[in-house]
Design an enzyme around this catalytic site. Structure first.
Site, PDB file in Angstrom:
ATOM      1  N   TRP A 325       0.830  -1.209   0.000  1.00  0.00           N
ATOM      2  CA  TRP A 325       0.000   0.000   0.000  1.00  0.00           C
ATOM      3  C   TRP A 325       0.863   1.257   0.000  1.00  0.00           C
ATOM      4  O   TRP A 325       0.509   2.263  -0.600  1.00  0.00           O
ATOM      5  CB  TRP A 325      -0.916  -0.007   1.229  1.00  0.00           C
ATOM      6  CG  TRP A 325      -1.745   1.237   1.383  1.00  0.00           C
ATOM      7  CD1 TRP A 325      -2.991   1.467   0.863  1.00  0.00           C
ATOM      8  CD2 TRP A 325      -1.399   2.435   2.098  1.00  0.00           C
ATOM      9  NE1 TRP A 325      -3.440   2.727   1.212  1.00  0.00           N
ATOM     10  CE2 TRP A 325      -2.473   3.336   1.972  1.00  0.00           C
ATOM     11  CE3 TRP A 325      -0.277   2.827   2.827  1.00  0.00           C
ATOM     12  CZ2 TRP A 325      -2.463   4.602   2.548  1.00  0.00           C
ATOM     13  CZ3 TRP A 325      -0.262   4.091   3.399  1.00  0.00           C
ATOM     14  CH2 TRP A 325      -1.343   4.968   3.274  1.00  0.00           C
ATOM     15  N   HIS A 326       2.018   1.167   0.638  1.00  0.00           N
ATOM     16  CA  HIS A 326       2.864   2.351   0.769  1.00  0.00           C
ATOM     17  C   HIS A 326       3.524   2.774  -0.531  1.00  0.00           C
ATOM     18  O   HIS A 326       3.925   3.934  -0.660  1.00  0.00           O
ATOM     19  CB  HIS A 326       3.937   2.118   1.839  1.00  0.00           C
ATOM     20  CG  HIS A 326       3.418   2.221   3.239  1.00  0.00           C
ATOM     21  ND1 HIS A 326       2.763   1.191   3.872  1.00  0.00           N
ATOM     22  CD2 HIS A 326       3.449   3.244   4.131  1.00  0.00           C
ATOM     23  CE1 HIS A 326       2.417   1.572   5.090  1.00  0.00           C
ATOM     24  NE2 HIS A 326       2.810   2.810   5.272  1.00  0.00           N
ATOM     25  N   GLY A 327       3.678   1.881  -1.469  1.00  0.00           N
ATOM     26  CA  GLY A 327       4.288   2.295  -2.712  1.00  0.00           C
ATOM     27  C   GLY A 327       4.596   1.150  -3.636  1.00  0.00           C
ATOM     28  O   GLY A 327       4.655  -0.019  -3.226  1.00  0.00           O
TER      29      GLY A 327
END
Length: 477
Positions: A325-327
């Protein structure tokens, strides 16, 4: 528009004045004003992506109503999956398409098949991960009949686009924010004062801690092959405080700004670096995201109720998805995997809920053990942060390997403009202040609050002179 910018310092008082003195007749006019302000706030990043925000808002508003009105389960499922797939589709295209295309191309090249990926020349819309998750949780809750659909489009639009949380959270729930949006707010001086205190403390974290740590952390990570073990250790520590000061600082400012408008947002951080194990850390770090994945992914997968292999599977799924989700980078996936490895022994030994109270220290042997657990948890977190910060997995592995193999722990001068070891006493003072106030939402409140406020503002001005108004780290997520 950054929270720590002159533009926002002008924008906020204008909206505050209009909200309480011009558009204060009823909640509808107040909500309409906040929507206009929110769209302007978002358009300052890139007005072209406003259509995405508006489309996402309308999609979930309409599908939510259709799900509630659906006369058959087939109809309800159709609108439910339409919302889910379209939301995740937009997120996938803008955030993950290039990553998957490049990774697949590299895989083909590895096995001898020449391939050139077709990449999209698009930039990542600011806040898309956050407002997409706002809408997803709303639709999911309606489908499972936890909440009723919202028929007032203005109220729902404000829930999705409310500017304090729009670009970097916290990730709100309809069950928490929508009821507040639907009633008229009355100005409360005490709440507004608390909001100002929280804004100032958030700026201390961002300008004083995060931005100053960033100078040294960036110098270390960008030149990790030419520095010694001591500098590499300090670089990891400085990044740990950079990302904490940056993200929790943003969350504090968001919560404080929202209090000025009489709306309460979910708390996103609760002194995570005082955690005694990794499970406690994840109850205190990015709380709105952790709880989102718990409620909408971990529990639906079976949580920890199944057998041992189901527990292991679910743990790795939730942490790896959280990392992704973060990248769009394998470093985030590895970061999530490492945290799953940290968490697994606690889960399997049924000790992941041991530390749910606020940590206390006394002059006894047990307190020494507690302190050692806090230090160990922080060190493990710093190791994982190396993967989060590094550009590639190889860089992260070499960074950690060099710490062990270099063996040089002498003082080393780095050729950067300012700050070096002077940061250590500043971080120590920051930790001491947070420790002393760990039972509060933020340290400025309480006795001598005006003196604390004056000191905090003075420090912000003194060190803010050197700040480049750096972008918040989580804007890229």
């Amino acid at each position: 528009m950054f929270f720590n910018s002159l533009a926002f310092a002008i924008f906020l008082p204008i909206v505050f004045f209009l909200y309480w003195f011009v558009f204060n007749k009823n909640k509808s006019t107040q909500n309409a004003l906040l929507i206009v302000a929110s769209y302007y706030f978002y358009s300052c990043w890139d007005w072209r992506f406003l259509f995405l925000l508006v489309f996402s808002t309308f999609l979930d508003y309409y599908t939510g109503i259709q799900i509630e009105k659906g006369k058959s389960e087939k109809s309800r499922k159709f609108w439910f999956w339409l919302s889910i797939l379209v939301n995740l589709g937009f997120l996938g295209i803008f955030k993950y398409y290039n990553f998957f295309a490049s990774s697949f191309s590299e895989l083909l090249n590895t096995i001898g098949v020449k391939a050139s990926p077709i990449l999209l020349e698009v930039i990542l819309p600011v806040g898309i991960s956050f407002y997409t998750f706002h809408g997803l949780s709303y639709v999911i809750d309606i489908y499972y009949k936890r909440i009723k659909a919202e028929y007032n489009f203005v109220d729902y639009s404000l829930f999705v686009s409310y500017f304090p949380l729009l670009v970097a959270g916290p990730i709100e729930r309809a069950t928490h924010l929508l009821p507040q949006v639907k009633v008229k707010r009355e100005f409360n001086f005490q709440t507004a004062k608390e909001g100002i205190y929280q804004i100032v403390w958030g700026l201390v974290k961002k300008v004083v801690i995060a931005d100053t740590c960033a100078v040294y952390a960036n110098a270390i990570f960008d030149h990790y092959t030419s520095v010694n073990s001591l500098s590499l250790i300090l670089g990891a520590v400085y990044f740990a405080f950079q990302i904490y000061g940056d993200f929790s600082g943003y969350s504090d400012i968001a919560l404080g700004v929202s209090k000025l408008f009489g709306l309460d947002l979910l708390r996103n951080f609760n002194y995570p670096y005082f955690s005694r194990d990794i499970a406690e850390f994840w109850r205190r770090w990015h709380i709105s995201l952790s709880s989102w994945f718990r409620d909408y992914l971990y529990i639906p997968l079976g949580g920890s109720k199944g057998g041992i292999w189901m527990k292991i599977r679910n743990t790795f799924i939730i942490f790896i998805v959280s990392g992704f989700w973060h990248g769009a980078n394998w470093t985030y996936v590895v970061w999530g995997f490492i945290n799953a490895v940290y968490f697994l022994p606690l889960l399997l030994s049924d000790s992941n809920r041991n530390n749910i109270d606020t940590v206390q220290l006394k002059f006894n042997f047990d307190s020494v053990r507690v302190l050692m657990n806090i230090v160990l948890t922080f060190l493990l977190t710093c190791v994982a942060w190396v993967f989060f910060r590094a550009k590639t997995i190889t860089d992260a592995v070499l960074y950690l390997k060099t710490i062990v193999t270099n063996g040089n722990f002498s003082s080393q001068y780095l050729d950067n403009e300012r700050y070096n070891y002077e940061l250590l006493p500043m971080i120590a003072l920051f930790v001491l202040v947070e420790w002393n106030n760990r039972t509060k939402v933020e340290p400025i409140s309480g006795r001598r609050s005006m003196l604390k406020l004056a000191i905090a503002i003075a420090v912000i001005i003194a060190l803010g002179t050197y700040s480049d108004y750096k972008e918040f780290i989580y804007f890229q997520f």
